[in-house]
Design an enzyme around this catalytic site. Structure first.
Site, PDB file in Angstrom:
ATOM      1  N   ALA A  91       9.143  19.855  17.970  1.00 31.36           N
ATOM      2  CA  ALA A  91       8.911  21.060  17.171  1.00 31.36           C
ATOM      3  C   ALA A  91       9.761  22.218  17.646  1.00 31.36           C
ATOM      4  O   ALA A  91      10.394  22.920  16.844  1.00 31.36           O
ATOM      5  CB  ALA A  91       7.428  21.440  17.209  1.00 31.36           C
ATOM      6  N   ASP A 123       2.251  19.205  18.396  1.00 32.20           N
ATOM      7  CA  ASP A 123       0.956  18.684  18.823  1.00 32.20           C
ATOM      8  C   ASP A 123      -0.020  19.755  19.289  1.00 32.20           C
ATOM      9  O   ASP A 123      -1.171  19.439  19.588  1.00 32.20           O
ATOM     10  CB  ASP A 123       1.155  17.674  19.961  1.00 32.20           C
ATOM     11  N   ARG A 125      25.608  24.388  20.890  1.00 28.39           N
ATOM     12  CA  ARG A 125      25.321  25.054  19.614  1.00 28.39           C
ATOM     13  C   ARG A 125      24.835  26.487  19.839  1.00 28.39           C
ATOM     14  O   ARG A 125      24.277  27.095  18.951  1.00 28.39           O
ATOM     15  CB  ARG A 125      24.281  24.239  18.843  1.00 28.39           C
ATOM     16  N   CYS A 140       7.120   8.771  21.048  1.00 28.98           N
ATOM     17  CA  CYS A 140       6.566   7.573  20.413  1.00 28.98           C
ATOM     18  C   CYS A 140       7.260   6.302  20.894  1.00 28.98           C
ATOM     19  O   CYS A 140       6.705   5.205  20.791  1.00 28.98           O
ATOM     20  CB  CYS A 140       6.693   7.671  18.897  1.00 28.98           C
ATOM     21  N   ASN A 159       8.435  17.454  13.848  1.00 24.88           N
ATOM     22  CA  ASN A 159       9.774  17.756  13.353  1.00 24.88           C
ATOM     23  C   ASN A 159       9.726  18.560  12.054  1.00 24.88           C
ATOM     24  O   ASN A 159      10.530  19.474  11.847  1.00 24.88           O
ATOM     25  CB  ASN A 159      10.563  16.460  13.153  1.00 24.88           C
ATOM     26  N   GLU A 167      11.727  24.968  28.840  1.00 30.23           N
ATOM     27  CA  GLU A 167      11.200  23.613  28.915  1.00 30.23           C
ATOM     28  C   GLU A 167      10.901  23.281  30.378  1.00 30.23           C
ATOM     29  O   GLU A 167      11.780  23.373  31.233  1.00 30.23           O
ATOM     30  CB  GLU A 167      12.199  22.609  28.337  1.00 30.23           C
ATOM     31  N   SER A 215      14.224  17.113  23.217  1.00 34.53           N
ATOM     32  CA  SER A 215      14.423  16.410  21.936  1.00 34.53           C
ATOM     33  C   SER A 215      14.410  14.892  22.093  1.00 34.53           C
ATOM     34  O   SER A 215      15.357  14.195  21.759  1.00 34.53           O
ATOM     35  CB  SER A 215      15.749  16.858  21.310  1.00 34.53           C
TER      36      SER A 215
END
Length: 458
Positions: free
Chosen positions: A13, A288, A73, A46, A310, A36, A42
């Site tokens: 997210a 989440d 970026r 899962c 996402n 982070e 990223s």
């Protein structure tokens, strides 16, 4: 004047929001700074069970974009940095560098909270001992892999039989461990009705997994070195060199709660359709750590899935970048597998429907994944719930062999469109013998449900 967008959390997210905001706003217009606390950004949480099980060979295969790629970026990224406080009144966050221990305040014009979820840890003695593993992040997965013994006793206990518990049990079997799963419910996969979960139980036993249902963990025994050596229940003792928690997750919202942000019944942040935290113009939240609207029941739910995270990030990044987007809600679709048994559900279970006052008809059919005469046609069971009187589809569960799980997408679309089971019977689905019987199993279930609605004659 250049604004600053601060993001707490560097996974799905958070970094989707960062990337989308950067597409819309140049670095001269918008500074983006993400914090982070882990070592990775990223990545696919899962995919961790498949990496642990050896199906995915390399950890980096699960990483969609590295910190270096984000920085290319012109997205500022501070790794191994944990946000320890949010001051909404002054528009700032306090962050601690986990390597040096230094802390500092950083101001923001716009804030995104994407702190994810944390594994539930039963409140029993020894639960925090070395050798007891949650499986939520790549760091968690690496720690588990590092603890697996190449030789000697190789016994594992998995606590819980939800998606993570079932997938981790299979992964550890593939690593050569003897696996016991301790489950407090009557059947594994409590996201299914018990009659469907029974098929999952049988498949797990077929893999050589010892299933102990209807039991409560009372403690983790440790050895002289302090590491986990067994899991105890009221009924007995289960030796283990490795213990994995598959007991589900809760939203990680301790920061949000301390800042006085609104939380729902499941402990997740509450947002509007634009994923903006309710009552806070310049704060968004996704992934989440939030609760979302269930389009079938009309209730707020907590569903921890990367697909949602996402999408949340895309919506947040669009809005934080000056555009407009909304996230309308979910129908609760999820798929998994145990060996070659595929498991799928969407919408409401029987107890979900009862909890919100819905009356329904429940039907179950047996069919095959292909035309019955075509080689390797696998059996599948489809269970469908339809609202009494209206016939509106309420939920679908599917358990079967190859080709079963993704059929749930038909039902997910029908739920989103608020279709009745009668309307579903006319759906123009693709047919050829290698792919489906003439009547697809989902349509066979819809026909049976529609008949039940008609015969009730309300």
């Amino acid at each position: 004047m250049r604004e600053r967008l601060v993001i707490i959390g560097g996974d799905a997210a958070g970094m989707s929001a960062a990337s989308q905001a950067r597409r819309l706003r140049s670095p001269a217009e918008l500074e983006i700074l993400a914090f982070e606390r882990g070592h990775f950004t990223s990545y696919s949480a899962c995919g961790i069970p498949y990496w642990v099980g050896g199906v995915v060979q390399e950890r980096d295969a699960l990483i969609a974009r590295s910190p270096a790629q984000h920085r290319e970026r012109e997205i500022g990224l501070r790794m191994r940095t944990e946000v320890t406080g949010i001051d909404t009144g002054r528009g700032r966050v306090r962050a601690r560098d986990l390597e040096s221990g230094t802390e500092e305040w950083t101001s923001y014009d716009k804030l995104v909270i994407a702190t994810g979820a944390r594994p539930l840890r039963p409140p029993v003695p020894g639960i925090d001992a070395p050798g007891v593993h949650g499986v939520q992040t790549l760091d968690d997965g690496q720690a588990l892999l590092d603890s697996l013994a190449p030789e000697g006793p190789r016994r594992a206990v998995v606590i819980g039989a939800g998606y993570i518990g079932v997938e981790m049990a299979e992964a550890l079997i593939q690593r050569g461990y003897a696996v016991t799963v301790l489950n407090r419910s009557a059947q594994p996969m409590a996201t299914l009705d018990p009659d469907m979960g029974r098929q999952v139980h049988e498949a797990m036993c077929g893999l050589g997994i010892e299933m102990v249902n209807g039991t409560e963990v009372t403690g983790i025994e440790t050895g002289e070195d302090g590491r986990a050596r067994a899991v105890t229940t009221a009924e007995g003792r289960h030796p283990a060199e490795v213990v994995v928690l598959g007991t589900g997750v809760r939203p990680e919202t301790s920061l949000a709660a301390a800042a006085g942000l609104p939380l729902g019944a499941y402990g997740g942040l509450l947002t509007d359709l634009a994923m903006r935290v309710r009552g806070h113009e310049n704060i968004w939240a996704g992934g989440d750590c939030v609760e979302v609207l269930d389009l079938v029941s009309g209730q707020e739910r907590h569903i921890a899935l990367g697909t949602h995270a996402n999408k949340h990030g895309q919506v947040i990044g669009t809005n934080a970048g000056g555009g407009y987007a909304t996230f309308p809600g979910v129908v609760g679709t999820a798929v998994s597998k145990v060996c070659d048994l595929e498991i799928a559900r969407t919408g409401l279970r029987e107890k979900d429907a009862r909890a919100v006052g819905l009356e329904f008809h429940a039907v179950t059919i047996e069919s095959t994944s292909r035309a019955g005469y075509y080689p390797d046609a696998g059996r599948m069971t489809v269970k469908m719930l339809a609202e009494r009187r209206t016939g509106r589809l309420l939920g679908v569960q599917i358990v079967g062999r190859e080709g079963a799980a993704k059929r749930v997408d038909i039902a997910a679309v029908a739920l989103t469109a608020r279709m009745t089971v009668e309307q579903m019977t006319a759906l123009d689905l693709g047919y050829a013998p290698p792919f489906s019987p003439v009547w697809d199993p989902v349509l066979v279930a819809a026909r049976k449900a529609a008949q039940a609605v008609r015969e009730a004659g309300y």
